[in-house]
Design an enzyme around this catalytic site. Structure first.
Site, PDB file in Angstrom:
ATOM      1  N   HIS A 103     -11.734  -5.202   8.367  1.00 41.71           N
ATOM      2  CA  HIS A 103     -12.401  -5.003   6.931  1.00 41.71           C
ATOM      3  C   HIS A 103     -13.793  -4.357   7.566  1.00 41.71           C
ATOM      4  O   HIS A 103     -14.615  -4.407   6.520  1.00 41.71           O
ATOM      5  CB  HIS A 103     -12.852  -7.064   6.957  1.00 41.71           C
ATOM      6  CG  HIS A 103     -11.410  -7.049   6.132  1.00 41.71           C
ATOM      7  ND1 HIS A 103     -11.369  -8.328   7.348  1.00 41.71           N
ATOM      8  CD2 HIS A 103     -11.463  -7.106   5.455  1.00 41.71           C
ATOM      9  CE1 HIS A 103     -10.528  -8.629   6.402  1.00 41.71           C
ATOM     10  NE2 HIS A 103     -10.045  -8.453   4.877  1.00 41.71           N
ATOM     11  N   GLU A 120       0.827  -1.124   0.102  1.00 37.55           N
ATOM     12  CA  GLU A 120       0.274  -0.188  -0.193  1.00 37.55           C
ATOM     13  C   GLU A 120       1.477   1.165   0.013  1.00 37.55           C
ATOM     14  O   GLU A 120       0.581   2.391  -0.947  1.00 37.55           O
ATOM     15  CB  GLU A 120      -1.330  -0.010   1.417  1.00 37.55           C
ATOM     16  CG  GLU A 120      -1.817  -0.817   0.745  1.00 37.55           C
ATOM     17  CD  GLU A 120      -1.527  -2.459   1.338  1.00 37.55           C
ATOM     18  OE1 GLU A 120      -0.469  -2.878   1.839  1.00 37.55           O
ATOM     19  OE2 GLU A 120      -2.286  -3.803   1.439  1.00 37.55           O
TER      20      GLU A 120
END
Lengths: 390, 370
Positions: free
Chosen positions: B175, B105
């Site tokens: 999540h 990322e």
């Protein structure tokens, strides 16, 4: 040694404690046998260990049983997920069992293991029970993290299992911290920090490698290369998919991760190396049969033929099965019986886990800080039980 | 125009969203009628009901089509992404403009900043907002300050970072999070969150074309659940303009993204008790439209803010403080905040953690009866 253990008692025991009941093992179970690893090891800046691995009939049979149990457990988790009894994200380990079992055979519970989110079988290998596993998966009180973690967050402090981490690559530097503490305390133990081929491209790995090498930490970086980082093939994501060489100045070893004995040999070798010389990378060439997670059918980015091919030619359980039969340590029927036992054990554990109550709502507020900290809360429907600050 | 449609999307292998707890009982009234759109083009050629991920997909197609210097990349986007938002893009525009990145990322965002600094439109995807933190340094220190610290020589205005955020019913710790408040503390970037498919398309196109770096959070619970008519052609919705999506006189409710659906339900319930709620979608969190909220609070005299992120340090606190500054003498009750709890986002306790309709209803009543 060989006695029929009452099965329900097995539920609460770690897998390695489950006794294999077969003929003739009472006397011969510890007679050494030498087996050859499937492939030679490939070293990077290090001379690889020998292909000959010493084992015993007892170990062979326990490898078979442990891996069969792991596989059965993962298949059962798949069904439970589909039945919506397991919520959250769930990543299954079937296909990779040889890594968990082989690694555990080479080390002690004082050595630490830290891994990512594909953690069910590592947990089982560290001595976790089926009941704790299924309870955690279903968010029940008897789970190893009191039902608060779920699939990705298994931990077992008493045998040095530091979990169970959700963010790709984030656990690797933690592993270096564990190894530093071991070295500082002059313990003759090592840390196995596990990550996947996807995580191998994260910057954190290289930060961790540098620190580990700079300070000669007893850290073994285990790259479980199952060849797909989520849905992306390794060669699409990595300029060099030779992960054992990616440490540059850190030595590495490429290992057939589908061969439990190769894994065992490599881990033994790595532990000795790490205690003397510092970090080493082990690249375990392995394969996951399931998709990345439950939402991935696992067949869009690879062919069914590829999966079938691995199952037929490289399956870790099948390899051990053949060895057992070749050395005449058990009959086909006895191995089938083992599978039946394992299946029953799993079913019993699931039934028991289903009886375990869901974690108490007050647990919502515990463990955020040392002391509970929160307010009264209620669920979607105000008639549901309320959670209050404990 | 009949644009308030709701469909339970079929269970899919990619994302299993369920509405077992009745959280998404209705999206009715949430959608803006197309007549009200602040768009230069009022003559839509055709409006087809699509879900939110398809609306995002349409926007990305248009972005790549209308600007040859636009690129889409991220983890697994080449084959459509885990939420199917990038389906078909690689086939249509080629693998040089739509491509997979490794799982890194920090690298993705840093790379995107460089690409944007060369005058390109870099549309980066972070697979889940929960994974954005390795890239936090790049966003905060590199992207947000590039223009300022180079005395306007350089900027990465073409950068848009897309990331799905929020609860899905069973996402667990990594999540489900809503990290928008972290980014709202960073001058130099914009933070935008849409509430519906139509909004998602129009706002995303605005973000991509905005000359500032933008973090665009997509409500992943709505990817399949929210379905409404979306104009097929290119259109943009203005940033930093809030929208009153329901008029009322007793209390103002401010929210964004998926939470608006819950707030809408609370408004409907409150109405049965004779309480008239005005509901505002903030859309852009920074720089945010204080005037619209201020005008509404001056009318109603009460304010409730709601978000999924933990209450402490959430963006609701900023709204609350600003409105107290501006409307102090007009306020008839303390500003209410109905937000996530100050705990990590839980797995099995999600219904307790979330700012549910009933929690909101309690807060509406106690504020109105203060």
């Amino acid at each position: 040694m060989a006695q029929l253990t009452h099965r329900s008692a097995n539920l609460l025991k770690p897998i390695s404690a489950a006794v294999f009941a077969t003929r003739g093992l009472t006397t011969a179970s510890t007679t050494p046998i030498t087996v050859e690893t499937s492939l030679p090891f490939t070293g990077h800046k290090i001379d690889p260990p020998s292909r000959s691995v010493e084992t015993t009939p007892q170990e062979l049979l326990s490898f078979y049983r442990d891996m069969a149990l792991m596989r059965r457990m993962e298949i059962a988790a798949d069904s439970l997920y589909k039945a919506k009894l397991i919520r959250g994200f769930c990543h299954l380990y079937d296909g990779q069992e040889a890594v968990a079992v082989g690694m555990e055979a080479a080390i002690t519970k004082k050595d630490c293991i830290i891994t990512a989110y594909r953690d069910h079988c590592i947990y089982l290998g560290r001595g976790g029970t089926l009941l704790e596993t299924f309870s955690e998966l279903m968010g029940r009180k008897d789970g190893c993290s009191k039902g608060k973690g779920g699939s990705m967050h298994f931990y077992k402090k008493d045998s040095g299992f530091y979990g169970g981490h959700g963010i790709v690559g984030a656990q690797i530097p933690l592993g270096c911290g564990l190894a530093f503490a071991q070295k500082y305390n002059k313990e003759e133990h090592v840390t196995f920090a596990m990550y996947g081929d996807g995580a191998a491209n994260q910057g954190q790995l290289f930060e961790a490698l540098n620190m580990a090498a700079l300070w000669d930490l007893p850290a073994i970086l285990v790259c479980e290369n199952n060849h797909y980082g989520m849905g992306t093939a390794e060669w699409r994501a990595a300029k060099s998919p030779a992960y054992y060489k990616r440490g540059d100045y850190v030595p590495g070893l490429k290992v057939d991760g589908m061969d439990a004995f190769a894994v065992k040999q490599a881990c033994k070798f790595a532990k000795e190396h790490a205690l003397k010389n510092g970090p080493i990378i082990l690249e375990m060439d392995t394969y996951r049969y399931h998709g990345h997670s439950m939402s991935d059918p696992g067949s869009t980015y690879r062919t069914r033929d590829e999966i079938t091919g691995v199952r037929q030619e490289r399956d870790p359980i099948e390899r051990i099965r053949k060895l057992i039969l070749a050395h005449d340590l058990a009959t086909e029927k006895e191995l089938k019986d083992t599978e039946k036992e394992v299946r029953k054990e799993v079913d019993e554990a699931i039934a028991k886990a289903k009886e375990s109550p869901l974690a108490d709502p007050s647990e919502l507020f515990t463990n955020v800080y040392v002391k509970g900290f929160g307010v009264e809360s209620f669920g979607a429907d105000r008639k549901e039980v309320r959670a209050v600050l404990p | 125009m009949a644009s308030s449609l709701r469909r339970i999307a079929r269970l899919s292998l990619i994302s299993r969203y369920t509405s077992t707890d009745g959280r998404w009982n209705t999206l009715r009234g949430l959608s803006t009628a197309t007549d009200d759109l602040n768009s230069p083009n009022q003559c839509w050629t055709s409006n087809k009901p699509v879900n939110l991920f398809s609306a995002i997909n349409q926007a990305l197609h248009i972005a790549l089509e209308t600007d040859p210097r636009a690129y889409v990349f991220g983890e697994d986007v080449g084959f459509g992404g885990v939420f199917r938002c990038t389906t078909g893009l690689a086939d249509r525009f080629g693998k040089r403009r739509v491509f997979n990145t490794p799982l890194c990322e920090q690298g993705i965002v840093g790379f995107a900043i460089g690409l944007a600094a060369m005058g390109n439109r870099a549309i980066a995807e972070i697979q889940f907002a929960d994974y954005i933190f390795p890239a936090f340094d790049q966003i905060v220190n590199e992207a947000a300050k590039f223009r300022y610290r180079s005395g306007n020589q350089f900027n990465c205005g073409g950068l848009t970072i897309r990331a799905p955020y929020g609860a899905v019913g069973h996402g667990g710790h990594y999540h489900s999070q809503s990290p928008e408040a972290f980014f709202c503390h960073v001058p130099g970037i914009k933070v935008v969150i849409p509430r519906s498919p139509q909004q998602a398309k129009g706002l995303l196109l605005s973000c991509i074309r905005d000359p500032n770096p933008v973090v665009f959070f997509e409500p992943k619970w709505l990817y399949r659940l929210a379905v409404e008519e979306v104009p097929e052609q290119d259109f943009m919705l203005p940033l930093s303009e809030a929208e009153v999506i329901r008029e009322g006189s007793d209390i103002t409710l401010v929210g964004w993204g998926a939470q608006l659906s819950i707030m809408e339900q609370a408004c409907v319930e409150a109405e049965k008790d004779g309480i008239s709620c005005e509901l505002i979608d903030l859309k852009t969190l920074i720089p945010w439209d204080k005037e619209t909220v201020e005008a509404s609070v001056n009318k109603t005299g009460r304010l409730l803010v709601s978000h999924e992120a933990p209450i402490t340090g959430g963006f609701g606190a900023e709204i609350s403080a600003s409105i107290v500054e501006r409307c102090f003498l007009r306020l008839e009750a303390p500003v209410a905040r109905v937000c996530g709890l100050d705990t990590p986002f839980p797995l099995v306790f999600e219904p307790f953690y979330l700012p549910t309709k009933n929690k909101m209803l309690d807060a509406i009543k106690s504020t109105v009866n203060y």
